[in-house]
Design an enzyme around this catalytic site. Structure first.
Site, mmCIF file in Angstrom:
data_model
loop_
_atom_site.group_PDB
_atom_site.id
_atom_site.type_symbol
_atom_site.label_atom_id
_atom_site.label_comp_id
_atom_site.label_asym_id
_atom_site.label_seq_id
_atom_site.Cartn_x
_atom_site.Cartn_y
_atom_site.Cartn_z
ATOM 1 N N ARG A 292 76.541 23.286 48.073
ATOM 2 C CA ARG A 292 75.895 22.165 48.763
ATOM 3 C C ARG A 292 74.872 21.451 47.885
ATOM 4 N NH1 ARG A 292 75.551 24.396 54.970
ATOM 5 N NH2 ARG A 292 77.661 25.261 54.910
ATOM 6 N N THR B 94 75.396 27.902 49.445
ATOM 7 C CA THR B 94 74.045 27.516 49.016
ATOM 8 C C THR B 94 74.093 26.721 47.719
ATOM 9 O OG1 THR B 94 73.106 29.464 50.086
ATOM 10 C CG2 THR B 94 71.773 28.426 48.363
ATOM 11 N N LEU C 85 81.178 34.376 34.891
ATOM 12 C CA LEU C 85 81.033 33.312 35.874
ATOM 13 C C LEU C 85 80.841 31.981 35.154
ATOM 14 C CD1 LEU C 85 78.267 35.155 37.896
ATOM 15 C CD2 LEU C 85 80.639 34.908 38.655
ATOM 16 N N GLU C 86 81.442 30.928 35.672
ATOM 17 C CA GLU C 86 81.229 29.597 35.110
ATOM 18 C C GLU C 86 80.573 28.735 36.190
ATOM 19 O OE1 GLU C 86 81.999 25.437 34.696
ATOM 20 O OE2 GLU C 86 83.688 26.508 35.574
#
Length: 188
Positions: free
Chosen positions: A116, A113, A136-137
């Site tokens: 894209r 998701t 998280l990066e």
């Protein structure tokens, strides 16, 4: 080394609290309505992004140096969603806290998701006996602002069980990111 299934993930959560909090199935609808899915999938676990972010900015004309990274290169933000500037990035953390078993290596892949839309999620492997919130990066590869939603799915963790336990785990060697909570900046 084999990829582990939903059954194994549920058992590891039950016996060793490998993931907290934990969703035993895929969640697609939440109190606010439709969400980017999170929870246990056939061969992985889709993690959620917490509502605390560090958005990269270069207002100080700093040089990005992994050995001497300046916290002033980020703007702290807390909210239900985060806007990442074009061609920039933001750091966040998972809602979930992980405790990786000694004979397991965990790999993280971004969800389609976001991919894209030109938003790349990057996380280094979670090594045997590492524990903490995962930093998280998010890289916005587009020339437009990009939106990340807190408390919704952002990436999938895949668990690989080794044929034998390692001699030295992340915990054994005193890894510098062991037990991290919150969004953690680079450490040299």
């Amino acid at each position: 080394m084999g990829l582990k299934s939903d059954r194994w993930i549920r058992e590891m959560v039950r016996t060793s609290r490998m993931i907290e909090p934990f969703e035993s199935g895929q969640v697609r609808e939440h109190e606010q309505g439709r969400v980017v899915s999170f929870g246990t999938s056939s061969y992985g676990y889709d993690v959620r992004c917490a509502d605390e972010f560090k958005i990269f900015t270069n207002i100080n004309s700093a040089v990005v140096d992994p050995k001497n990274f300046s916290a002033s290169s980020f703007v702290d933000f807390r909210g239900s969603m985060c806007i990442i500037p074009p061609n920039s990035f933001a750091l966040a953390r998972t809602v979930e806290y992980f405790r990786i078993p000694r004979n397991v290596l965990t790999i993280c892949l971004g969800k389609s998701t976001y991919a894209r839309c030109g938003i790349i999620v990057n996380v280094t492997p979670l090594e045997p006996e590492w524990e903490g919130h995962v930093t998280l990066e998010f890289s916005n590869t587009t020339p437009l602002p990009a939106r990340i939603y807190a408390h919704e799915g952002v990436a999938q963790m895949l668990f690989f069980e080794a044929d034998e336990s390692c001699e030295v785990s992340y915990r054994d060697r005193g890894g510098k990111y062991q037990g991290q909570k919150g969004v953690t900046l680079p450490k040299a």
